[in-house]
Design a protein around this motif. Structure first.
Motif, PDB file in Angstrom:
ATOM      1  N   ASP A  66       0.827  -1.209   0.000  1.00  9.36           N
ATOM      2  CA  ASP A  66       0.000   0.000   0.000  1.00  9.36           C
ATOM      3  C   ASP A  66       0.861   1.258   0.000  1.00  9.36           C
ATOM      4  O   ASP A  66       0.536   2.228  -0.694  1.00  9.36           O
ATOM      5  N   ARG A 104      -2.385 -11.657  -8.862  1.00  6.70           N
ATOM      6  CA  ARG A 104      -3.128 -10.874  -7.855  1.00  6.70           C
ATOM      7  C   ARG A 104      -2.627  -9.438  -7.845  1.00  6.70           C
ATOM      8  O   ARG A 104      -3.414  -8.497  -7.776  1.00  6.70           O
ATOM      9  N   ILE A 108      -4.578  -5.862  -8.461  1.00 10.87           N
ATOM     10  CA  ILE A 108      -4.487  -4.708  -7.548  1.00 10.87           C
ATOM     11  C   ILE A 108      -4.037  -3.469  -8.314  1.00 10.87           C
ATOM     12  O   ILE A 108      -4.599  -2.373  -8.132  1.00 10.87           O
ATOM     13  N   HIS A 111      -6.810  -1.992 -10.469  1.00 13.26           N
ATOM     14  CA  HIS A 111      -7.794  -1.221  -9.696  1.00 13.26           C
ATOM     15  C   HIS A 111      -7.191   0.071  -9.129  1.00 13.26           C
ATOM     16  O   HIS A 111      -7.823   1.127  -9.199  1.00 13.26           O
ATOM     17  N   THR A 112      -5.985  -0.023  -8.604  1.00 15.17           N
ATOM     18  CA  THR A 112      -5.337   1.151  -8.011  1.00 15.17           C
ATOM     19  C   THR A 112      -5.081   2.236  -9.047  1.00 15.17           C
ATOM     20  O   THR A 112      -5.268   3.425  -8.773  1.00 15.17           O
TER      21      THR A 112
END
Length: 134
Positions: A66, A104, A108, A111-112
């Motif tokens: 993140d 995966r 991510i 989408h990010t």
């Protein structure tokens, strides 16, 4: 990190590290991309080890993925988000094997970076075509 080119390097390093196995072919692909793609014009290839280390250090901490993605989004202009996704795919394709962790991470990233599904599919198809064997 505030430079978009460093953000692109972070995406590639993150992708390579996603399955805990940064292969020689992935690292070589990152080096070649940095040397030859026009988006890296003005980037000093000698900065690659430093940017890679900084990204790896961020990944080691709590919420590492993140934190890296937050820095990438902050530094990356919107018009280069599809480029970032394409570079991630190049790293995944480099060793000929897409692990579940890498797949995966691509989800991510999609989408990010707010990559539309149709655009993502086209980028994915292009990467697949470039790495197809006879």
């Amino acid at each position: 990190m505030t430079d978009y080119r460093s953000a692109l390097v972070y995406v590639m390093v993150l992708t390579s590290a996603s399955d805990s196995d940064m292969t020689d072919s992935e690292l070589a692909t990152i080096g070649e991309i940095v040397k030859f793609l026009p988006v890296f014009k003005g980037y000093n290839p000698e900065d690659l080890p430093m940017d890679s280390r900084e990204c790896a250090n961020l990944l080691e901490g709590d919420d590492g993925i993140d934190r890296v993605l937050d820095k990438v989004v902050a530094a990356l202009p919107e018009h280069l988000r599809e480029t970032a996704y394409a570079l991630a795919l190049e790293v995944v394709a480099a060793d000929g094997i897409a692990s579940q962790e890498e797949l995966r991470l691509l989800e991510i990233l999609r989408h990010t970076l707010d990559i539309e599904r149709l655009a993502a599919a086209a980028i994915e198809r292009g990467a697949r075509a470039r790495y197809m064997h006879a």
